[in-house]
Design a protein around this motif. Sequence first.
Motif, mmCIF file in Angstrom:
data_model
loop_
_atom_site.group_PDB
_atom_site.id
_atom_site.type_symbol
_atom_site.label_atom_id
_atom_site.label_comp_id
_atom_site.label_asym_id
_atom_site.label_seq_id
_atom_site.Cartn_x
_atom_site.Cartn_y
_atom_site.Cartn_z
ATOM 1 N N MET A 1 47.230 36.178 39.967
ATOM 2 C CA MET A 1 46.468 36.050 41.436
ATOM 3 C C MET A 1 47.509 36.681 42.674
ATOM 4 S SD MET A 1 44.078 34.370 43.098
ATOM 5 C CE MET A 1 43.498 34.069 44.525
ATOM 6 N N PHE A 2 48.815 35.965 42.399
ATOM 7 C CA PHE A 2 49.689 36.494 43.514
ATOM 8 C C PHE A 2 49.990 38.046 43.671
ATOM 9 C CE2 PHE A 2 50.874 31.971 43.120
ATOM 10 C CZ PHE A 2 50.647 31.404 44.279
ATOM 11 N N ARG A 3 49.887 38.442 42.455
ATOM 12 C CA ARG A 3 50.038 40.151 42.302
ATOM 13 C C ARG A 3 48.867 40.776 43.053
ATOM 14 N NH1 ARG A 3 48.094 43.900 39.277
ATOM 15 N NH2 ARG A 3 46.921 42.751 37.954
ATOM 16 N N ILE A 4 47.799 40.394 42.837
ATOM 17 C CA ILE A 4 46.489 40.927 43.422
ATOM 18 C C ILE A 4 46.628 40.743 44.907
ATOM 19 C CG2 ILE A 4 43.946 40.720 43.926
ATOM 20 C CD1 ILE A 4 43.899 40.138 40.837
ATOM 21 N N ILE A 5 47.086 39.424 45.480
ATOM 22 C CA ILE A 5 47.181 39.197 46.864
ATOM 23 C C ILE A 5 48.165 40.285 47.521
ATOM 24 C CG2 ILE A 5 47.578 37.750 48.660
ATOM 25 C CD1 ILE A 5 46.337 35.495 46.979
ATOM 26 N N ARG A 6 49.241 40.419 46.696
ATOM 27 C CA ARG A 6 50.416 41.294 47.028
ATOM 28 C C ARG A 6 49.751 42.980 47.228
ATOM 29 N NH1 ARG A 6 53.975 38.350 43.790
ATOM 30 N NH2 ARG A 6 53.685 39.640 42.193
ATOM 31 N N GLU A 7 49.311 43.266 46.147
ATOM 32 C CA GLU A 7 48.459 44.613 46.089
ATOM 33 C C GLU A 7 47.592 44.868 47.390
ATOM 34 O OE1 GLU A 7 47.002 45.732 42.465
ATOM 35 O OE2 GLU A 7 48.465 45.283 41.303
ATOM 36 N N ILE A 8 46.877 43.506 47.495
ATOM 37 C CA ILE A 8 45.853 43.932 48.672
ATOM 38 C C ILE A 8 46.594 43.880 49.938
ATOM 39 C CG2 ILE A 8 43.908 42.717 49.793
ATOM 40 C CD1 ILE A 8 43.066 41.659 47.287
ATOM 41 N N SER A 9 47.626 42.993 50.111
ATOM 42 C CA SER A 9 48.393 42.988 51.523
ATOM 43 C C SER A 9 48.771 44.324 51.781
ATOM 44 C CB SER A 9 49.407 42.002 51.266
ATOM 45 O OG SER A 9 50.259 41.812 52.253
ATOM 46 N N ALA A 10 49.788 45.060 50.671
ATOM 47 C CA ALA A 10 50.069 46.143 50.775
ATOM 48 C C ALA A 10 49.317 47.230 51.109
ATOM 49 C CB ALA A 10 50.913 46.662 49.533
ATOM 50 N N THR A 11 48.014 47.200 50.691
ATOM 51 C CA THR A 11 46.999 48.049 51.003
ATOM 52 C C THR A 11 46.486 48.102 52.329
ATOM 53 O OG1 THR A 11 46.233 48.134 48.840
ATOM 54 C CG2 THR A 11 44.735 49.174 50.381
ATOM 55 N N ARG A 89 38.605 43.028 60.734
ATOM 56 C CA ARG A 89 37.610 42.710 59.609
ATOM 57 C C ARG A 89 38.553 42.085 58.424
ATOM 58 N NH1 ARG A 89 35.157 48.473 59.142
ATOM 59 N NH2 ARG A 89 36.031 48.784 61.377
ATOM 60 N N VAL A 90 38.018 41.480 57.611
ATOM 61 C CA VAL A 90 38.780 40.813 56.412
ATOM 62 C C VAL A 90 38.713 41.662 55.405
ATOM 63 C CG1 VAL A 90 38.620 38.720 54.952
ATOM 64 C CG2 VAL A 90 38.063 38.385 57.519
ATOM 65 N N VAL A 91 39.948 41.846 54.534
ATOM 66 C CA VAL A 91 39.841 42.385 53.148
ATOM 67 C C VAL A 91 40.016 41.059 52.360
ATOM 68 C CG1 VAL A 91 41.217 43.860 51.719
ATOM 69 C CG2 VAL A 91 41.022 44.573 54.217
ATOM 70 N N TRP A 92 39.091 41.199 51.440
ATOM 71 C CA TRP A 92 38.941 39.847 50.498
ATOM 72 C C TRP A 92 39.197 40.451 48.975
ATOM 73 C CZ3 TRP A 92 38.718 34.795 50.650
ATOM 74 C CH2 TRP A 92 38.283 34.306 49.451
ATOM 75 N N SER A 93 38.992 41.665 48.666
ATOM 76 C CA SER A 93 39.002 42.266 47.675
ATOM 77 C C SER A 93 39.722 43.736 47.437
ATOM 78 C CB SER A 93 37.513 42.360 46.736
ATOM 79 O OG SER A 93 36.880 43.552 47.333
ATOM 80 N N ARG A 94 40.183 44.150 46.155
ATOM 81 C CA ARG A 94 40.571 45.401 46.074
ATOM 82 C C ARG A 94 39.734 46.497 46.514
ATOM 83 N NH1 ARG A 94 43.264 45.985 40.644
ATOM 84 N NH2 ARG A 94 44.498 44.393 41.428
ATOM 85 N N PRO A 95 38.520 46.507 46.252
ATOM 86 C CA PRO A 95 37.401 47.515 46.829
ATOM 87 C C PRO A 95 37.375 47.479 48.086
ATOM 88 C CG PRO A 95 36.548 46.531 44.930
ATOM 89 C CD PRO A 95 37.601 45.868 45.256
ATOM 90 N N GLN A 96 37.539 46.328 48.986
ATOM 91 C CA GLN A 96 37.537 46.433 50.364
ATOM 92 C C GLN A 96 38.887 47.099 50.947
ATOM 93 O OE1 GLN A 96 36.667 42.268 50.838
ATOM 94 N NE2 GLN A 96 34.667 42.522 51.608
ATOM 95 N N ALA A 97 40.066 46.815 50.155
ATOM 96 C CA ALA A 97 41.181 47.302 50.748
ATOM 97 C C ALA A 97 41.193 48.896 50.644
ATOM 98 C CB ALA A 97 42.362 46.893 49.964
#
Length: 117
Positions: A1-11, A89-97
């Motif tokens: 979960m934290f890995r995905i949040i870190r990836e989204i945050s970086a994007t 806008r909000v980024v909630w998922s990897r596709p949105q990022a």
Amino acid sequence: MFRIIREISATVRMANQIAAQAGDGPRWSLFITNRSFIAQAVATGFALLAIFGIFLPVGAEEVAEIIGLVGYLIAQGWALAERLMGRTRVVWSRPQAVEAVQEADALSKALRDAGAL
């Protein structure tokens, strides 16, 4: 979960850097740091409490209902104001990022082609 949040945050960070290069400034934020998303979550929490008949622990039942209603209305109003007046806008998922990065790239390219950069 934290890995995905870190990836989204970086994007999100990358999309904001691209948007900043285009002169538009940051437009994206991670869902857990977006004020209007947080306001919407709080409003939803108040609504769920009311739906299930759980009111804030106050002596008079009417006061608890009023507090719940006021909390709900304030949070919904806040979220509405953020959405109407804000440009984020909000980024909630990897596709949105990925969409945020693509939008920022397209904006940068359009501005470069117009000679603004």
